[in-house]
Design a protein around this motif. Structure first.
Motif, mmCIF file in Angstrom:
data_model
loop_
_atom_site.group_PDB
_atom_site.id
_atom_site.type_symbol
_atom_site.label_atom_id
_atom_site.label_comp_id
_atom_site.label_asym_id
_atom_site.label_seq_id
_atom_site.Cartn_x
_atom_site.Cartn_y
_atom_site.Cartn_z
ATOM 1 N N TRP A 173 -23.322 48.585 -13.724
ATOM 2 C CA TRP A 173 -24.421 49.515 -14.012
ATOM 3 C C TRP A 173 -25.729 48.736 -14.117
ATOM 4 O O TRP A 173 -26.737 49.120 -13.539
ATOM 5 C CB TRP A 173 -24.099 50.271 -15.301
ATOM 6 C CG TRP A 173 -25.057 51.346 -15.692
ATOM 7 C CD1 TRP A 173 -25.208 52.571 -15.099
ATOM 8 C CD2 TRP A 173 -25.981 51.317 -16.784
ATOM 9 N NE1 TRP A 173 -26.168 53.300 -15.770
ATOM 10 C CE2 TRP A 173 -26.649 52.552 -16.803
ATOM 11 C CE3 TRP A 173 -26.291 50.365 -17.751
ATOM 12 C CZ2 TRP A 173 -27.621 52.869 -17.752
ATOM 13 C CZ3 TRP A 173 -27.256 50.671 -18.699
ATOM 14 C CH2 TRP A 173 -27.908 51.910 -18.682
ATOM 15 N N GLU B 284 -30.057 56.387 -13.812
ATOM 16 C CA GLU B 284 -30.084 57.498 -14.769
ATOM 17 C C GLU B 284 -28.847 58.386 -14.652
ATOM 18 O O GLU B 284 -28.333 58.868 -15.641
ATOM 19 C CB GLU B 284 -31.323 58.373 -14.548
ATOM 20 C CG GLU B 284 -32.617 57.745 -14.985
ATOM 21 C CD GLU B 284 -32.833 57.791 -16.486
ATOM 22 O OE1 GLU B 284 -32.263 58.671 -17.160
ATOM 23 O OE2 GLU B 284 -33.586 56.940 -16.979
ATOM 24 N N GLU B 285 -28.384 58.588 -13.425
ATOM 25 C CA GLU B 285 -27.294 59.535 -13.182
ATOM 26 C C GLU B 285 -25.909 58.913 -13.342
ATOM 27 O O GLU B 285 -24.902 59.594 -13.222
ATOM 28 C CB GLU B 285 -27.442 60.170 -11.809
ATOM 29 C CG GLU B 285 -27.375 59.197 -10.657
ATOM 30 C CD GLU B 285 -28.649 58.411 -10.383
ATOM 31 O OE1 GLU B 285 -28.607 57.523 -9.515
ATOM 32 O OE2 GLU B 285 -29.689 58.644 -11.034
ATOM 33 N N ALA C 151 -23.111 57.215 -15.766
ATOM 34 C CA ALA C 151 -22.765 57.041 -17.175
ATOM 35 C C ALA C 151 -21.250 57.064 -17.363
ATOM 36 O O ALA C 151 -20.519 57.666 -16.584
ATOM 37 C CB ALA C 151 -23.406 58.141 -18.017
ATOM 38 N N SER D 154 -19.655 60.022 -14.887
ATOM 39 C CA SER D 154 -20.545 61.033 -14.311
ATOM 40 C C SER D 154 -20.670 60.858 -12.801
ATOM 41 O O SER D 154 -20.324 59.799 -12.249
ATOM 42 C CB SER D 154 -21.921 60.945 -14.976
ATOM 43 O OG SER D 154 -22.534 59.720 -14.651
ATOM 44 N N THR E 121 -21.949 57.717 -10.847
ATOM 45 C CA THR E 121 -21.156 56.501 -10.948
ATOM 46 C C THR E 121 -20.583 56.071 -9.601
ATOM 47 O O THR E 121 -20.345 54.886 -9.366
ATOM 48 C CB THR E 121 -20.003 56.744 -11.944
ATOM 49 O OG1 THR E 121 -20.585 57.044 -13.209
ATOM 50 C CG2 THR E 121 -19.096 55.573 -12.073
ATOM 51 N N LEU F 18 -20.933 59.250 -25.267
ATOM 52 C CA LEU F 18 -21.540 58.288 -24.345
ATOM 53 C C LEU F 18 -21.195 56.854 -24.746
ATOM 54 O O LEU F 18 -21.385 56.457 -25.889
ATOM 55 C CB LEU F 18 -23.057 58.471 -24.329
ATOM 56 C CG LEU F 18 -23.852 57.597 -23.380
ATOM 57 C CD1 LEU F 18 -23.497 57.906 -21.926
ATOM 58 C CD2 LEU F 18 -25.343 57.782 -23.616
ATOM 59 N N GLY G 116 -24.852 54.129 -20.595
ATOM 60 C CA GLY G 116 -25.765 54.993 -19.850
ATOM 61 C C GLY G 116 -26.987 55.301 -20.692
ATOM 62 O O GLY G 116 -27.061 54.935 -21.866
ATOM 63 N N HIS G 117 -27.917 55.969 -20.086
ATOM 64 C CA HIS G 117 -29.125 56.382 -20.788
ATOM 65 C C HIS G 117 -28.814 57.568 -21.698
ATOM 66 O O HIS G 117 -27.919 58.367 -21.403
ATOM 67 C CB HIS G 117 -30.214 56.784 -19.779
ATOM 68 C CG HIS G 117 -30.632 55.654 -18.898
ATOM 69 N ND1 HIS G 117 -31.486 54.658 -19.312
ATOM 70 C CD2 HIS G 117 -30.281 55.342 -17.620
ATOM 71 C CE1 HIS G 117 -31.659 53.789 -18.331
ATOM 72 N NE2 HIS G 117 -30.946 54.181 -17.290
ATOM 73 N N ALA H 261 -28.149 60.985 -20.348
ATOM 74 C CA ALA H 261 -26.876 61.303 -19.687
ATOM 75 C C ALA H 261 -26.063 62.306 -20.499
ATOM 76 O O ALA H 261 -25.234 63.026 -19.953
ATOM 77 C CB ALA H 261 -26.063 60.031 -19.462
ATOM 78 N N ALA I 12 -25.766 65.860 -19.279
ATOM 79 C CA ALA I 12 -24.900 66.206 -18.142
ATOM 80 C C ALA I 12 -23.564 66.770 -18.610
ATOM 81 O O ALA I 12 -22.818 67.333 -17.805
ATOM 82 C CB ALA I 12 -24.655 64.963 -17.284
#
Length: 101
Positions: A28, A35-36, A38, A54, A57, A83, A86-87, A90, A93
């Motif tokens: 990552w 951003e997308e 995670a 997600s 990935t 989580l 990731g940000h 995320a 989502a």
């Protein structure tokens, strides 16, 4: 497309979830922290052995998902997953999140 890996008790005892998280985090980071992309851990009874990934990935972690036998799945809910990598964004989502409504 979301993916899920369900780990056996033996895999958990062998810290496979830790290795997957370390590999995910490394790839990552090398992919400029998309951003997308995670990784989430399963939460609650009957879900703790699951790892969720997600859709973003696939671009940098698909080979690992394939090697681990990851299966496509519906997006987990906020009650089912937390989580790991990731940000913070995320989290939106996840199925049933406030941003999705």
């Amino acid at each position: 497309m979301w993916f899920m890996i369900e780990l056996s008790d033996e895999a958990i005892l062998c810290n496979e979830h830790v290795r997957l998280q370390e590999n995910f985090e490394r790839l990552w980071d090398l992919s400029d922290s998309p951003e997308e992309g995670a990784m989430f851990s399963g939460l609650g009874v009957g879900n703790a052995s699951k790892l969720y990934f997600s859709p973003g990935t696939e671009s940098f972690f698909r080979h690992v998902l394939d090697a681990c036998g990851a299966k496509p799945c519906d997006p987990p809910t906020a009650d089912e997953a937390g989580l790991l990598v990731g940000h913070d964004s995320a989290r939106f989502a996840l199925s049933g999140s406030k941003a999705e409504s």
